[in-house]
Scaffold this motif. Structure first.
Motif, PDB file in Angstrom:
ATOM      1  N   GLY A 120       2.562  -1.022   5.170  1.00  0.00           N
ATOM      2  CA  GLY A 120       2.340  -0.542   3.812  1.00  0.00           C
ATOM      3  C   GLY A 120       0.931  -0.025   3.565  1.00  0.00           C
ATOM      4  N   CYS A 121       0.212   0.300   4.616  1.00  0.00           N
ATOM      5  CA  CYS A 121      -1.166   0.745   4.473  1.00  0.00           C
ATOM      6  C   CYS A 121      -1.237   2.154   3.870  1.00  0.00           C
ATOM      7  N   VAL A 122      -2.178   2.321   2.937  1.00  0.00           N
ATOM      8  CA  VAL A 122      -2.482   3.642   2.398  1.00  0.00           C
ATOM      9  C   VAL A 122      -3.878   3.995   2.902  1.00  0.00           C
ATOM     10  N   MET A 123      -3.975   5.097   3.652  1.00  0.00           N
ATOM     11  CA  MET A 123      -5.240   5.517   4.257  1.00  0.00           C
ATOM     12  C   MET A 123      -5.779   6.739   3.519  1.00  0.00           C
ATOM     13  N   LEU A 124      -7.090   6.862   3.476  1.00  0.00           N
ATOM     14  CA  LEU A 124      -7.733   8.040   2.912  1.00  0.00           C
ATOM     15  C   LEU A 124      -8.265   8.884   4.063  1.00  0.00           C
ATOM     16  N   VAL A 125      -7.782  10.106   4.180  1.00  0.00           N
ATOM     17  CA  VAL A 125      -8.214  11.033   5.227  1.00  0.00           C
ATOM     18  C   VAL A 125      -8.617  12.333   4.549  1.00  0.00           C
ATOM     19  N   ASP A 126      -9.903  12.682   4.665  1.00  0.00           N
ATOM     20  CA  ASP A 126     -10.436  13.893   4.034  1.00  0.00           C
ATOM     21  C   ASP A 126     -10.082  13.969   2.547  1.00  0.00           C
ATOM     22  N   GLY A 127     -10.148  12.835   1.865  1.00  0.00           N
ATOM     23  CA  GLY A 127      -9.871  12.795   0.431  1.00  0.00           C
ATOM     24  C   GLY A 127      -8.398  12.754   0.069  1.00  0.00           C
ATOM     25  N   ASN A 128      -7.521  12.797   1.061  1.00  0.00           N
ATOM     26  CA  ASN A 128      -6.077  12.733   0.812  1.00  0.00           C
ATOM     27  C   ASN A 128      -5.563  11.346   1.173  1.00  0.00           C
ATOM     28  N   SER A 129      -4.636  10.832   0.391  1.00  0.00           N
ATOM     29  CA  SER A 129      -4.050   9.535   0.731  1.00  0.00           C
ATOM     30  C   SER A 129      -2.799   9.741   1.575  1.00  0.00           C
ATOM     31  N   LEU A 130      -2.738   9.004   2.665  1.00  0.00           N
ATOM     32  CA  LEU A 130      -1.598   9.049   3.579  1.00  0.00           C
ATOM     33  C   LEU A 130      -1.081   7.634   3.767  1.00  0.00           C
ATOM     34  N   GLN A 131       0.230   7.486   3.806  1.00  0.00           N
ATOM     35  CA  GLN A 131       0.818   6.185   4.072  1.00  0.00           C
ATOM     36  C   GLN A 131       1.112   6.069   5.554  1.00  0.00           C
ATOM     37  N   CYS A 132       0.774   4.919   6.131  1.00  0.00           N
ATOM     38  CA  CYS A 132       0.988   4.703   7.560  1.00  0.00           C
ATOM     39  C   CYS A 132       2.484   4.680   7.875  1.00  0.00           C
ATOM     40  N   GLU A 133       3.245   3.814   7.231  1.00  0.00           N
ATOM     41  CA  GLU A 133       4.690   3.678   7.396  1.00  0.00           C
ATOM     42  C   GLU A 133       5.152   3.419   8.827  1.00  0.00           C
ATOM     43  N   HIS A 134       4.275   2.881   9.679  1.00  0.00           N
ATOM     44  CA  HIS A 134       4.647   2.529  11.053  1.00  0.00           C
ATOM     45  C   HIS A 134       5.611   1.345  11.026  1.00  0.00           C
ATOM     46  N   LEU A 135       6.663   1.398  11.826  1.00  0.00           N
ATOM     47  CA  LEU A 135       7.584   0.265  11.954  1.00  0.00           C
ATOM     48  C   LEU A 135       7.019  -0.722  12.955  1.00  0.00           C
ATOM     49  N   CYS A 136       7.162  -1.999  12.670  1.00  0.00           N
ATOM     50  CA  CYS A 136       6.683  -3.039  13.575  1.00  0.00           C
ATOM     51  C   CYS A 136       7.271  -2.806  14.968  1.00  0.00           C
ATOM     52  N   CYS A 137       6.406  -2.772  15.968  1.00  0.00           N
ATOM     53  CA  CYS A 137       6.856  -2.521  17.345  1.00  0.00           C
ATOM     54  C   CYS A 137       6.311  -3.601  18.266  1.00  0.00           C
ATOM     55  N   ASN A 138       6.607  -3.500  19.541  1.00  0.00           N
ATOM     56  CA  ASN A 138       6.143  -4.493  20.515  1.00  0.00           C
ATOM     57  C   ASN A 138       4.631  -4.473  20.694  1.00  0.00           C
ATOM     58  N   GLU A 139       3.972  -3.349  20.376  1.00  0.00           N
ATOM     59  CA  GLU A 139       2.518  -3.241  20.508  1.00  0.00           C
ATOM     60  C   GLU A 139       1.778  -3.911  19.345  1.00  0.00           C
ATOM     61  N   CYS A 140       2.426  -4.065  18.216  1.00  0.00           N
ATOM     62  CA  CYS A 140       1.802  -4.714  17.058  1.00  0.00           C
ATOM     63  C   CYS A 140       1.613  -6.195  17.361  1.00  0.00           C
ATOM     64  N   GLU A 141       0.608  -6.793  16.722  1.00  0.00           N
ATOM     65  CA  GLU A 141       0.304  -8.204  16.984  1.00  0.00           C
ATOM     66  C   GLU A 141       0.797  -9.081  15.848  1.00  0.00           C
ATOM     67  N   PRO A 142       1.163 -10.325  16.173  1.00  0.00           N
ATOM     68  CA  PRO A 142       1.502 -11.262  15.092  1.00  0.00           C
ATOM     69  C   PRO A 142       0.260 -11.557  14.267  1.00  0.00           C
ATOM     70  N   ALA A 143       0.437 -11.763  12.986  1.00  0.00           N
ATOM     71  CA  ALA A 143      -0.678 -12.097  12.089  1.00  0.00           C
ATOM     72  C   ALA A 143      -0.499 -13.515  11.600  1.00  0.00           C
ATOM     73  N   SER A 144      -1.579 -14.104  11.161  1.00  0.00           N
ATOM     74  CA  SER A 144      -1.463 -15.443  10.584  1.00  0.00           C
ATOM     75  C   SER A 144      -1.855 -15.363   9.122  1.00  0.00           C
ATOM     76  N   ILE A 145      -1.010 -15.958   8.290  1.00  0.00           N
ATOM     77  CA  ILE A 145      -1.280 -16.023   6.862  1.00  0.00           C
ATOM     78  C   ILE A 145      -1.120 -17.469   6.447  1.00  0.00           C
ATOM     79  N   GLY A 146      -2.138 -18.053   5.893  1.00  0.00           N
ATOM     80  CA  GLY A 146      -2.075 -19.442   5.458  1.00  0.00           C
ATOM     81  C   GLY A 146      -1.816 -20.409   6.603  1.00  0.00           C
ATOM     82  N   GLY A 147      -2.362 -20.113   7.803  1.00  0.00           N
ATOM     83  CA  GLY A 147      -2.177 -20.978   8.954  1.00  0.00           C
ATOM     84  C   GLY A 147      -0.883 -20.728   9.703  1.00  0.00           C
ATOM     85  N   ARG A 148      -0.053 -19.800   9.202  1.00  0.00           N
ATOM     86  CA  ARG A 148       1.220 -19.481   9.847  1.00  0.00           C
ATOM     87  C   ARG A 148       1.001 -18.370  10.847  1.00  0.00           C
ATOM     88  N   VAL A 149       1.550 -18.496  12.054  1.00  0.00           N
ATOM     89  CA  VAL A 149       1.418 -17.442  13.061  1.00  0.00           C
ATOM     90  C   VAL A 149       2.765 -16.850  13.347  1.00  0.00           C
TER      91      VAL A 149
END
Length: 156
Positions: free
Chosen positions: A127-156
């Motif tokens: 859900g990332c919104v990036m600013l590139v040359d003053g324009n907003s772009l949404q990442c919209e990447h689907l979770c893949c095998n290259e993405c890493e697990p994140a921890s939120i509130g001690g949860r991995v």
């Protein structure tokens, strides 16, 4: 009339459910014979699934009648999550993906995007919104095998 509903799961994969009418045909994969169905049945499957829908012993499957209606819906979210829908994906009420190798499920439904670096994604699409040359772009990447697990509130 047969009816097929395609539900979009939190991981962005699709689960379909078909309700067959009496005019649906039962096809035997072993010999290619078709027989008329006699009662309505439900068959969960995935779009793009190529294997037989029955058990390994049962090589038959139902084919919808010629009058098939198709509907696409997001998976129904309970009203109790209307205030904050982002927590629905981490709730036990949210369905698990039927794919055994779903990257979103394997990362505990919380992941860091390998494309843009956004941390703590809680749905299958970044859900990332990036600013590139003053324009907003949404990442919209689907979770893949290259993405890493994140921890939120001690949860991995």
């Amino acid at each position: 009339m047969c009816h097929q509903v395609a539900y979009a799961l939190p991981c962005e994969h699709i689960r379909t459910q078909t309700v067959y009418c009496a005019n649906a045909t039962l096809e035997n994969r072993a010999d290619g014979r078709e027989t008329k169905g006699s009662s309505a049945a439900r068959s969960p499957s995935l779009i793009g699934e190529t294997k037989a829908r029955g058990s390994p012993k049962d090589l038959s499957y139902k084919r919808p009648c010629g009058n098939l209606t198709v509907q696409s819906l997001p998976y129904p979210m309970p009203p109790s999550f209307a205030e904050d829908p982002t927590i629905f994906s981490s709730s036990p009420l949210s369905p698990n993906c039927p794919l055994s190798d779903c990257p979103f499920e394997m990362k505990g439904r919380c992941w860091n995007c390998c494309w843009c670096g956004k941390r703590g994604n809680m749905t299958g699409r970044c859900g990332c919104v990036m600013l590139v040359d003053g324009n907003s772009l949404q990442c919209e990447h689907l979770c893949c095998n290259e993405c890493e697990p994140a921890s939120i509130g001690g949860r991995v």
